[in-house]
Design a protein around this motif. Sequence first.
Motif, PDB file in Angstrom:
ATOM      1  N   UNK A 127       0.839  -1.204   0.000  1.00 27.83           N
ATOM      2  CA  UNK A 127       0.000   0.000   0.000  1.00 27.83           C
ATOM      3  C   UNK A 127       0.872   1.252   0.000  1.00 27.83           C
ATOM      4  N   UNK A 128       1.934   1.205   0.824  1.00 27.38           N
ATOM      5  CA  UNK A 128       2.824   2.357   0.918  1.00 27.38           C
ATOM      6  C   UNK A 128       3.459   2.652  -0.443  1.00 27.38           C
ATOM      7  N   UNK A 167       0.809   4.115  -2.768  1.00 24.08           N
ATOM      8  CA  UNK A 167       0.458   5.481  -2.392  1.00 24.08           C
ATOM      9  C   UNK A 167       1.527   6.469  -2.849  1.00 24.08           C
ATOM     10  N   UNK A 168       2.778   6.106  -2.631  1.00 26.07           N
ATOM     11  CA  UNK A 168       3.875   6.998  -3.017  1.00 26.07           C
ATOM     12  C   UNK A 168       3.917   7.142  -4.544  1.00 26.07           C
ATOM     13  N   UNK A 187       1.090   9.363  -5.678  1.00 31.05           N
ATOM     14  CA  UNK A 187       1.361  10.765  -5.349  1.00 31.05           C
ATOM     15  C   UNK A 187       2.379  11.368  -6.303  1.00 31.05           C
ATOM     16  N   UNK A 219       0.809  11.859  -9.769  1.00 33.46           N
ATOM     17  CA  UNK A 219      -0.114  13.005  -9.839  1.00 33.46           C
ATOM     18  C   UNK A 219       0.656  14.312  -9.818  1.00 33.46           C
ATOM     19  N   UNK A 220       1.673  14.390  -8.960  1.00 35.95           N
ATOM     20  CA  UNK A 220       2.468  15.622  -8.896  1.00 35.95           C
ATOM     21  C   UNK A 220       3.166  15.882 -10.224  1.00 35.95           C
ATOM     22  N   UNK A 257       0.587  16.945 -12.777  1.00 38.01           N
ATOM     23  CA  UNK A 257       0.123  18.302 -12.496  1.00 38.01           C
ATOM     24  C   UNK A 257       1.151  19.325 -12.931  1.00 38.01           C
ATOM     25  N   UNK A 270       1.022  19.569 -16.640  1.00 37.66           N
ATOM     26  CA  UNK A 270      -0.111  20.382 -17.087  1.00 37.66           C
ATOM     27  C   UNK A 270       0.191  21.863 -16.893  1.00 37.66           C
ATOM     28  N   UNK A 271       0.769  22.170 -15.710  1.00 37.20           N
ATOM     29  CA  UNK A 271       0.975  23.576 -15.374  1.00 37.20           C
ATOM     30  C   UNK A 271       1.918  24.246 -16.347  1.00 37.20           C
ATOM     31  N   UNK A 290       1.080  24.891 -21.267  1.00 39.84           N
ATOM     32  CA  UNK A 290       0.741  26.054 -22.073  1.00 39.84           C
ATOM     33  C   UNK A 290       1.871  27.052 -22.135  1.00 39.84           C
TER      34      UNK A 290
END
Lengths: 143, 179
Positions: free
Chosen positions: B4-5, B8-9, B12, B15-16, B19, B22-23, B26
């Motif tokens: 699980x650990x 989860x890592x 995370x 996603x980071x 993100x 995406x940021x 443009x």
Amino acid sequence: MRERNLAAAAVLFALALPVAGQDLLDASQAFRTSARRIGADVIEVRYDTAPGYYLYRDRLEFKLQPESARLGAPKLPPGKVKEDEFFGRSVIYRNRTIVQLPITAMDNSTVTLTADLQGCADIGVCYPPVRRTFVLAAPSKAR
Amino acid sequence: MTSFRTVAVCVAVAILALSAGYATHLLVGESPRSGVSHAADMDALWKTELADTNGQRMTVNHWRGSILVVNFWATWCAPCREEMPAFVLLQRDLAGKGVQFVGIAADQGEKVKAFATELQINYPLLVGGMDVIDLSARLGNEISALPFTIVVDRAGRIVHRQLGILKPDKLRAVIAAIS
């Protein structure tokens, strides 16, 4: 537990980038504007600004036609102060913003409101000033 | 628990990373694969004639043949003001390599002149009205926002378009690729 917090923080971070994950909106979508007469002597202008975008308070301007109709001082909400190293201090509006305009329409007739606005996206682009025009009939009189 | 650990890592980090991607998406801009822009769009650019900050009429065609960095901007645009000091430094550093910056402002002449003095802008600034925004749209600025910058090679082809701030490292890399 630490891992769960990390995953939750990552999800929140992703959600905090509403503009970044999609194409930029054009100005008409980013700054939806509507107006209505809420009484014989008041116009309500509503700005629904998309998440990740903002309007400058000082760039909101209003004009009324015909000449016989007079526009009072707009009742602007306080907004939020934005400090920019290269632009100085500005007051901005996000999300839904409602401005009330006191008017005097001499013969209680239809008026034409022009509402100018200018805003930017947090991602780092700004839109040229935009003008919206609304033809607003007088509210019907109660009998 | 260990699995699980690990999951989860990984989630995370993924996603980071997404993100962050995406940021910056443009802001990275677009380098057309063909390097060829529509001829009509470039004609509109070359024929553009506007007053500079001294009131002298200039045609963009004057700088044709240089590696041209055309920056559409305005004094009312905070990110435009943010990126311009870097352009001043790059113009100074790259002038010897035939690189010419030209700013085209959708603004008022007095405001542009005051800003140019304040920042000691060392490249030409042309001033127009909202038709300047229309010109940028014909060059690929689909949502007509600012800042918008194009890099044009010596043959007159757009090799890079940028909506949003054009970072100095990115611009140096684009220019190096066509020098």
